[in-house]
Scaffold this motif. Structure first.
Motif, mmCIF file in Angstrom:
data_model
loop_
_atom_site.group_PDB
_atom_site.id
_atom_site.type_symbol
_atom_site.label_atom_id
_atom_site.label_comp_id
_atom_site.label_asym_id
_atom_site.label_seq_id
_atom_site.Cartn_x
_atom_site.Cartn_y
_atom_site.Cartn_z
ATOM 1 N N GLN A 2 -31.431 17.971 -15.651
ATOM 2 C CA GLN A 2 -31.716 19.119 -15.381
ATOM 3 C C GLN A 2 -30.293 20.239 -14.624
ATOM 4 O O GLN A 2 -30.484 20.945 -14.324
ATOM 5 C CB GLN A 2 -32.840 19.198 -14.297
ATOM 6 N N GLY A 3 -29.196 18.941 -14.794
ATOM 7 C CA GLY A 3 -28.544 20.389 -14.571
ATOM 8 C C GLY A 3 -27.338 20.918 -15.331
ATOM 9 O O GLY A 3 -28.592 21.416 -16.488
ATOM 10 N N PRO A 4 -26.545 21.831 -15.623
ATOM 11 C CA PRO A 4 -26.192 22.888 -16.053
ATOM 12 C C PRO A 4 -26.100 22.682 -17.760
ATOM 13 O O PRO A 4 -25.186 21.197 -17.261
ATOM 14 C CB PRO A 4 -25.225 23.282 -15.807
ATOM 15 N N GLY A 5 -27.100 22.577 -17.634
ATOM 16 C CA GLY A 5 -26.410 22.578 -19.678
ATOM 17 C C GLY A 5 -25.203 22.910 -20.598
ATOM 18 O O GLY A 5 -26.178 23.495 -21.556
ATOM 19 N N GLN B 193 -38.524 14.101 -27.636
ATOM 20 C CA GLN B 193 -39.485 15.177 -26.270
ATOM 21 C C GLN B 193 -38.293 16.203 -25.817
ATOM 22 O O GLN B 193 -38.809 17.660 -25.287
ATOM 23 C CB GLN B 193 -39.798 14.309 -25.138
ATOM 24 N N TRP B 194 -36.994 16.172 -25.965
ATOM 25 C CA TRP B 194 -36.085 16.659 -25.260
ATOM 26 C C TRP B 194 -36.400 18.003 -26.408
ATOM 27 O O TRP B 194 -36.347 19.354 -26.033
ATOM 28 C CB TRP B 194 -34.743 16.332 -25.260
ATOM 29 N N ARG C 276 -21.923 17.604 -20.495
ATOM 30 C CA ARG C 276 -21.238 16.774 -20.998
ATOM 31 C C ARG C 276 -21.170 15.258 -21.152
ATOM 32 O O ARG C 276 -21.427 14.455 -21.969
ATOM 33 C CB ARG C 276 -19.358 16.889 -20.642
ATOM 34 N N GLU C 277 -21.618 14.781 -19.549
ATOM 35 C CA GLU C 277 -21.467 13.411 -19.319
ATOM 36 C C GLU C 277 -22.170 12.847 -19.804
ATOM 37 O O GLU C 277 -22.600 11.645 -20.479
ATOM 38 C CB GLU C 277 -22.469 13.237 -17.490
ATOM 39 N N CYS C 278 -24.103 14.004 -19.950
ATOM 40 C CA CYS C 278 -25.379 13.340 -20.319
ATOM 41 C C CYS C 278 -24.869 12.999 -21.970
ATOM 42 O O CYS C 278 -25.658 12.326 -22.858
ATOM 43 C CB CYS C 278 -26.668 13.653 -20.128
ATOM 44 N N ARG D 159 -27.137 26.320 -24.559
ATOM 45 C CA ARG D 159 -26.100 26.050 -24.487
ATOM 46 C C ARG D 159 -27.031 27.013 -22.379
ATOM 47 O O ARG D 159 -26.701 26.815 -21.421
ATOM 48 C CB ARG D 159 -24.959 26.993 -24.018
ATOM 49 N N SER D 160 -27.743 28.016 -22.124
ATOM 50 C CA SER D 160 -28.125 28.580 -21.550
ATOM 51 C C SER D 160 -29.394 28.153 -20.804
ATOM 52 O O SER D 160 -29.515 28.343 -19.920
ATOM 53 C CB SER D 160 -28.625 29.810 -21.713
ATOM 54 N N LEU D 161 -30.117 26.477 -21.130
ATOM 55 C CA LEU D 161 -31.099 26.035 -20.784
ATOM 56 C C LEU D 161 -30.670 24.691 -19.735
ATOM 57 O O LEU D 161 -29.465 24.489 -20.524
ATOM 58 C CB LEU D 161 -31.745 25.437 -22.127
ATOM 59 N N PRO D 162 -31.134 24.688 -18.849
ATOM 60 C CA PRO D 162 -30.586 23.371 -18.196
ATOM 61 C C PRO D 162 -30.261 22.103 -19.014
ATOM 62 O O PRO D 162 -31.114 21.456 -20.038
ATOM 63 C CB PRO D 162 -31.607 23.038 -17.094
ATOM 64 N N CYS D 163 -30.303 20.861 -18.393
ATOM 65 C CA CYS D 163 -29.882 20.120 -19.430
ATOM 66 C C CYS D 163 -31.091 18.939 -19.218
ATOM 67 O O CYS D 163 -32.165 18.850 -18.785
ATOM 68 C CB CYS D 163 -28.396 18.477 -19.279
ATOM 69 N N CYS D 164 -31.714 18.361 -20.929
ATOM 70 C CA CYS D 164 -32.492 17.514 -20.816
ATOM 71 C C CYS D 164 -32.752 16.091 -20.433
ATOM 72 O O CYS D 164 -33.976 16.078 -19.853
ATOM 73 C CB CYS D 164 -32.865 17.914 -22.534
ATOM 74 N N ASN D 165 -31.369 16.161 -19.519
ATOM 75 C CA ASN D 165 -31.827 14.784 -18.915
ATOM 76 C C ASN D 165 -31.897 14.415 -18.337
ATOM 77 O O ASN D 165 -32.464 14.479 -17.107
ATOM 78 C CB ASN D 165 -30.592 13.860 -19.510
#
Length: 139
Positions: A55-58, A106-107, A88-90, A47-53
């Motif tokens: 790069q927003g808050p993941g 890849q992610w 959430r959106e991704c 959860r602390s990593l950025p969104c894999c798709n």
């Protein structure tokens, strides 16, 4: 239309109400037989990593789906070592898009490598196992 009174040959019997059987309720939930690796600490890290798709808050861990690796399906979620960070959106978009599902390896590789820098012991072993499985699937 002519109505006639009902004639009974025998008087109606007063039936006693039927006794109801007590409802059997389970005292506790059945223990899961699922042996998949689960780690809340690892999911907190994901959860602390950025969104894999994007790069927003993941803040939404996503477990691998749709790759036909036998990790999920039939109501089962893949092990936590096969989770990656998405917003959430991704996350919703990946569940609807087979094209984005093909990006998961890849992610996942990026997420596993980041996790191996942070985790040792059993968690580190699970992440190494997941990375080896991922590489074997791609050959």
């Amino acid at each position: 239309m002519k109505r006639t009174p009902l004639a009974h040959k025998s008087p109606l019997k007063n039936k006693a109400p039927m006794a109801r059987k007590p409802i059997k309720r389970k005292a506790t939930r059945k223990q899961s037989t699922d042996k998949r690796w689960r780690s809340e600490a690892y999911l907190v890290f994901v959860r602390s990593l950025p969104c894999c798709n994007c790069q927003g808050p993941g803040r939404d861990p996503h477990h691998v789906i749709g790759l036909h690796w036998g990790l999920s399906g039939q109501g089962l979620t893949a092990p936590d070592s096969f989770a990656m960070s998405l917003c959430r959106e991704c996350h919703d978009t990946v569940h609807r898009s087979p094209e984005l599902q093909q990006m998961q390896p890849q992610w996942l590789r990026t997420t596993l490598r980041a996790g191996l820098k942070q985790f040792t012991g059993e968690a580190g072993e699970q992440l190494l196992h997941a990375l080896a499985f991922l590489e074997a699937q791609e050959q």
